[in-house]
Design an enzyme around this catalytic site. Sequence first.
Site, short mmCIF file in Angstrom:
data_model
loop_
_atom_site.label_atom_id
_atom_site.label_comp_id
_atom_site.label_asym_id
_atom_site.label_seq_id
_atom_site.Cartn_x
_atom_site.Cartn_y
_atom_site.Cartn_z
N ARG A 8 -10.44 14.76 7.99
CA ARG A 8 -11.25 15.34 9.07
C ARG A 8 -10.44 16.06 10.14
NH1 ARG A 8 -14.85 10.17 10.16
NH2 ARG A 8 -12.74 9.39 9.98
N ASP B 194 -15.32 17.28 6.30
CA ASP B 194 -16.02 16.01 6.51
C ASP B 194 -16.64 15.64 5.17
OD1 ASP B 194 -17.75 13.95 6.96
OD2 ASP B 194 -18.48 14.74 8.88
N LYS C 45 -8.50 0.12 -4.74
CA LYS C 45 -9.10 -1.17 -4.46
C LYS C 45 -9.32 -1.29 -2.95
CE LYS C 45 -6.67 -4.85 -3.13
NZ LYS C 45 -5.66 -4.75 -2.07
N HIS D 105 -2.41 -1.72 -7.90
CA HIS D 105 -1.03 -1.20 -7.95
C HIS D 105 -0.07 -2.19 -8.61
CE1 HIS D 105 -0.27 -3.39 -4.14
NE2 HIS D 105 1.01 -3.31 -4.46
N LYS E 9 3.70 -1.90 -11.45
CA LYS E 9 5.06 -2.43 -11.24
C LYS E 9 5.74 -2.60 -12.59
CE LYS E 9 3.85 -4.94 -7.01
NZ LYS E 9 4.74 -4.66 -5.90
N GLU F 265 4.22 -13.34 0.68
CA GLU F 265 4.67 -12.23 1.54
C GLU F 265 5.16 -12.81 2.85
OE1 GLU F 265 2.22 -8.50 1.55
OE2 GLU F 265 0.72 -9.96 0.93
N ASP G 255 -8.44 -9.70 -0.92
CA ASP G 255 -7.33 -8.75 -0.83
C ASP G 255 -6.33 -8.94 -1.98
OD1 ASP G 255 -5.98 -6.68 0.63
OD2 ASP G 255 -4.50 -8.16 1.27
N HIS H 290 -4.96 -8.46 -7.76
CA HIS H 290 -3.58 -8.61 -8.26
C HIS H 290 -3.35 -9.95 -8.98
CE1 HIS H 290 -3.20 -5.17 -5.78
NE2 HIS H 290 -2.92 -5.79 -4.65
N LYS I 235 0.15 -14.75 3.39
CA LYS I 235 0.91 -13.94 4.35
C LYS I 235 1.74 -14.88 5.21
CE LYS I 235 -1.85 -10.23 3.63
NZ LYS I 235 -1.46 -9.42 2.49
N1 LIG Z 1 -3.30 1.41 3.30
C1 LIG Z 1 -2.95 0.66 2.25
O1 LIG Z 1 -1.84 0.11 2.14
C2 LIG Z 1 -3.93 0.45 1.15
C3 LIG Z 1 -5.15 1.09 1.15
N2 LIG Z 1 -6.01 0.92 0.10
C4 LIG Z 1 -7.29 1.63 0.04
O2 LIG Z 1 -7.05 3.04 0.14
C5 LIG Z 1 -8.10 3.67 0.82
C6 LIG Z 1 -7.55 4.39 2.05
O3 LIG Z 1 -6.95 3.44 2.90
P1 LIG Z 1 -6.09 3.85 4.17
O4 LIG Z 1 -5.27 5.03 3.88
O5 LIG Z 1 -5.44 2.61 4.64
O6 LIG Z 1 -7.24 4.25 5.21
P2 LIG Z 1 -7.09 5.10 6.55
O7 LIG Z 1 -8.21 4.68 7.42
O8 LIG Z 1 -5.71 5.03 7.08
O9 LIG Z 1 -7.33 6.60 6.07
C7 LIG Z 1 -8.57 7.07 5.66
C8 LIG Z 1 -8.50 8.57 5.41
O10 LIG Z 1 -9.80 8.99 5.07
C9 LIG Z 1 -10.19 10.06 5.94
N3 LIG Z 1 -11.62 9.96 6.21
C10 LIG Z 1 -12.35 8.88 6.50
N4 LIG Z 1 -13.64 9.21 6.66
C11 LIG Z 1 -13.71 10.55 6.47
C12 LIG Z 1 -14.77 11.51 6.49
N5 LIG Z 1 -16.04 11.15 6.74
N6 LIG Z 1 -14.47 12.78 6.25
C13 LIG Z 1 -13.20 13.17 6.02
N7 LIG Z 1 -12.17 12.32 5.98
C14 LIG Z 1 -12.42 11.03 6.20
C15 LIG Z 1 -9.37 9.89 7.18
O11 LIG Z 1 -9.27 11.16 7.76
P3 LIG Z 1 -9.00 11.38 9.33
O12 LIG Z 1 -7.66 10.74 9.58
O13 LIG Z 1 -8.97 12.84 9.47
O14 LIG Z 1 -10.11 10.68 10.02
C16 LIG Z 1 -8.05 9.40 6.60
O15 LIG Z 1 -7.30 10.50 6.16
C17 LIG Z 1 -9.10 2.58 1.15
O16 LIG Z 1 -10.01 2.52 0.10
C18 LIG Z 1 -8.24 1.32 1.18
O17 LIG Z 1 -9.01 0.19 0.91
C19 LIG Z 1 -5.67 0.11 -0.97
C20 LIG Z 1 -4.47 -0.55 -1.01
C21 LIG Z 1 -3.52 -0.47 0.07
O1 LIG Z 2 -2.93 -4.62 -2.15
C1 LIG Z 2 -2.25 -5.22 -1.35
O2 LIG Z 2 -0.97 -5.54 -1.69
C2 LIG Z 2 0.00 -5.80 -0.69
C3 LIG Z 2 1.17 -6.47 -1.39
O3 LIG Z 2 1.70 -5.58 -2.31
P1 LIG Z 2 3.25 -5.60 -2.69
O4 LIG Z 2 3.39 -4.50 -3.66
O5 LIG Z 2 3.99 -5.38 -1.41
O6 LIG Z 2 3.53 -6.94 -3.26
C4 LIG Z 2 -0.56 -6.66 0.42
O7 LIG Z 2 0.38 -6.74 1.49
C5 LIG Z 2 -1.83 -6.03 0.96
O8 LIG Z 2 -2.40 -6.90 1.93
C6 LIG Z 2 -2.83 -5.80 -0.16
O9 LIG Z 2 -3.92 -5.04 0.33
#
Ligand SMILES: NC(=O)C1=CN([C@@H]2O[C@H](COP(=O)(O)OP(=O)(O)OC[C@H]3O[C@@H](n4cnc5c(N)ncnc54)[C@H](OP(=O)(O)O)[C@@H]3O)[C@@H](O)[C@H]2O)C=CC1
Ligand SMILES: O=C1O[C@H](COP(=O)(O)O)[C@@H](O)[C@H](O)[C@H]1O
Length: 491
Positions: free
Chosen positions: A49, A92, A147, A177, A181, A215, A234, A239, A339
């Site tokens: 966005r 969006d 996930k 993920h 590994k 962790e 989680d 996993h 954790k």
């Molecule tokens: N972060 C992690 O380590 C992990 C994440 N996940 C999964 O990955 C996915 C993303 O997670 P994460 O990156 O942490 O989430 P974030 O909240 O950090 O990022 C979400 C992204 O989606 C965009 N977004 C959200 N709503 C809209 C919308 N209506 N229109 C356009 N863009 C939108 C945001 O854009 P903007 O910034 O412009 O708002 C941002 O780029 C989720 O499903 C999460 O469960 C899974 C495993 C690990």
């Molecule tokens: O998916 C997840 O995994 C990490 C742990 O992953 P690892 O590769 O570092 O072992 C976990 O920290 C996180 O909470 C969970 O969403």
Amino acid sequence: MANKIATRCDIMLFGALGDLAQRKLFPALYQLERAGLLADGSRILGLARRELSSDEVRKELRERLKQYVKPEEFNPSVVEAFLQRVEYQVLDFNNEAGFGLLNSWRDEENSELIVYLASPPAMYGVIARNLRSASCCTEKTRVVVEKPIGHDLESSRVINDELGEVYKESQLFRIDHYLGKETVQNLIALRFANNLFASQWDQNHISHVEITVAESVGIEGRWGYFDKAGQIRDMIQNHMLQLLCLIAMDPPSDLSADSIRDEKVKVLKALRRITPDMMETYVVRGQYTAGTSTGKPVPGYLEEEGANKRSETETFVALKVEIDNWRWSGVPFYIRTGKRLPEKLSQIIIHFKPAPHYIFDPDQKHLANNKLIIRLQPDEGMSLKILTKDQGLHKGMRLRQGPLELTFSEAFESERIPDAYERLLWEIMKGNQYLFVRRDEVEHAWHWVDRIIQNWSDGGDPPKRYAAGTWGPVASIAMITRDGRSWYEDA
Ligand SMILES: NC(=O)C1=CN([C@@H]2O[C@H](COP(=O)(O)OP(=O)(O)OC[C@H]3O[C@@H](n4cnc5c(N)ncnc54)[C@H](OP(=O)(O)O)[C@@H]3O)[C@@H](O)[C@H]2O)C=CC1
Ligand SMILES: O=C1O[C@H](COP(=O)(O)O)[C@@H](O)[C@H](O)[C@H]1O
């Protein structure tokens, strides 16, 4: 990692400015570039966005790559070549009309399309429908989803139905993920390439199995997400159950995605359901309080930034899991994950049964079980504890236990171990689904986990406290001690 460049692919990355994309996906794609595995002409379109130009996004990305790629792997000229592939489009995801723009970027003739949904899972359905309305996908498009798929069986069905309305199962790549590994994939090699183990892998020879994924970090500023999920959603639902399946499944007839997934599903279906009367002895949940981590004081879960002080979300779970089938009848799998435990450590211990008749010193009988220790991370490798005669004239037939040791980094002059996301993205580009989770796996896993969550909400005990930097609540030690066993500790 491999020797064949994937065909030319264009990636639409929904959620390109989010944590996952910036911390994991772009660095992984950069590593594929560095390894020469991105085909000429492959492009990446970031979508989110925030009002930014492509140049501004590339600038930000350059900084993030500096932050997340190891200095010795950061090659400025490769970074620049990689950034040339990246463009950014403000969108969006709820705005159906906006998706029309994506068509002008598509190059259907020359390139495979990968749609990576790194957005909140609640948006998967709307993105899929909007892509369809804009005729942005073909039957060949591969769609990657992260996930968690839902927060219970029902919500996961809704998401899977929404995706299924637009895409065939063969187009969907559901990420866990851990399956990316190297050491997790190695479980398949270990089990099915070594007849030595294959013939010993059942209730006749194994007494019990331990799986620990520990962790040292806390929730790393993800309170909003984590407090709704907890450790069971989680880590256990995905996993941990995947690891359990890889250890427990029957041999697949080949390495195809469906052969492997069919066997995993059979294990998930055979998991004994945990009824309310089993909760006391089969389930422990915990929540960390203030303590220390890597020598520094750290706050408790309820004192983390943004915390709701009354939360009963678990940050630790230990379970005793029974698999009701021919192979595993009577062999408990003790699994634990948490954790703020003392260290980051993922390992699987296979405890073999002793020989049927013991002829050595009765005082040493406790030694008489071989153990296979599979270290998933860190210090990847494995160690088989075997018994030999203690050396020396005065020792008689005293036994001693010693390891047959295989530390991958020492044994093989190998390439660097790729991050899980590098492997997964690479397999997606090649169209291989075997490291991705099929819909029925997700749903069977939820079905089993939901029962435990339901038991908790029907009036289970609140999570037991454990100090940060310890191995979880003492109840998790009691759980295994009751069966005359203990969690493995390397001496
Ligand atoms: N972060 C992690 O380590 C992990 C994440 N996940 C999964 O990955 C996915 C993303 O997670 P994460 O990156 O942490 O989430 P974030 O909240 O950090 O990022 C979400 C992204 O989606 C965009 N977004 C959200 N709503 C809209 C919308 N209506 N229109 C356009 N863009 C939108 C945001 O854009 P903007 O910034 O412009 O708002 C941002 O780029 C989720 O499903 C999460 O469960 C899974 C495993 C690990
Ligand atoms: O998916 C997840 O995994 C990490 C742990 O992953 P690892 O590769 O570092 O072992 C976990 O920290 C996180 O909470 C969970 O969403």
